[in-house]
Scaffold this motif. Structure first.
Motif, PDB file in Angstrom:
ATOM      1  N   SER A  35     -40.217 -18.648 -11.717  1.00  0.00           N
ATOM      2  CA  SER A  35     -39.171 -17.838 -11.088  1.00  0.00           C
ATOM      3  C   SER A  35     -38.397 -18.620 -10.023  1.00  0.00           C
ATOM      4  N   VAL A  39     -34.291 -19.706 -10.205  1.00  0.00           N
ATOM      5  CA  VAL A  39     -33.285 -19.421  -9.183  1.00  0.00           C
ATOM      6  C   VAL A  39     -32.582 -20.713  -8.761  1.00  0.00           C
ATOM      7  N   PRO A  54     -25.654 -13.522 -12.193  1.00  0.00           N
ATOM      8  CA  PRO A  54     -26.581 -12.708 -11.400  1.00  0.00           C
ATOM      9  C   PRO A  54     -27.962 -12.613 -12.038  1.00  0.00           C
ATOM     10  N   VAL A  55     -28.983 -12.915 -11.260  1.00  0.00           N
ATOM     11  CA  VAL A  55     -30.360 -12.910 -11.756  1.00  0.00           C
ATOM     12  C   VAL A  55     -30.726 -11.555 -12.357  1.00  0.00           C
ATOM     13  N   SER A  56     -30.217 -10.483 -11.757  1.00  0.00           N
ATOM     14  CA  SER A  56     -30.556  -9.137 -12.229  1.00  0.00           C
ATOM     15  C   SER A  56     -30.053  -8.849 -13.641  1.00  0.00           C
ATOM     16  N   GLU A  57     -29.058  -9.592 -14.095  1.00  0.00           N
ATOM     17  CA  GLU A  57     -28.486  -9.358 -15.426  1.00  0.00           C
ATOM     18  C   GLU A  57     -28.997 -10.337 -16.476  1.00  0.00           C
ATOM     19  N   SER A  59     -31.669 -11.978 -18.980  1.00  0.00           N
ATOM     20  CA  SER A  59     -32.897 -11.771 -19.740  1.00  0.00           C
ATOM     21  C   SER A  59     -33.555 -13.131 -19.944  1.00  0.00           C
ATOM     22  N   ARG A  60     -34.824 -13.198 -19.671  1.00  0.00           N
ATOM     23  CA  ARG A  60     -35.555 -14.460 -19.839  1.00  0.00           C
ATOM     24  C   ARG A  60     -35.385 -15.010 -21.259  1.00  0.00           C
TER      25      ARG A  60
END
Length: 78
Positions: A35, A39, A54-57, A59-60
């Motif tokens: 993680s 970032v 954006p990290v929130s959007e 998908s791994r």
């Protein structure tokens, strides 16, 4: 700007690994990205390519290989 070369350079800076011959290697399963490293990579990609990721959007599964990262950066640029 060569997206592939830039992405490879950033991944090597973050992981210490040259992934140019392993473009479909899962960076998370191999332990190269966690993680914090993700970032760090995203911040470098945003700066280098002037994109917003954006990290929130994210998908791994969409960012787990070098090829997918190149495709995602290219899409975000366009």
């Amino acid at each position: 700007m060569d997206v592939k070369a830039g992405v490879l350079e950033i991944i090597e800076d973050v992981t210490g690994e040259d992934m140019s011959n392993q473009m479909d290697e899962d960076l998370f399963e191999s332990g190269l990205l966690d993680s914090m490293a993700t970032v760090e990579m995203l911040l470098a990609l945003e700066q280098r390519f002037n994109i917003q990721a954006p990290v929130s959007e994210l998908s791994r599964d969409d960012w787990n290989t070098t090829n997918k990262i190149v495709a995602s950066v290219t899409a975000l640029m366009g």
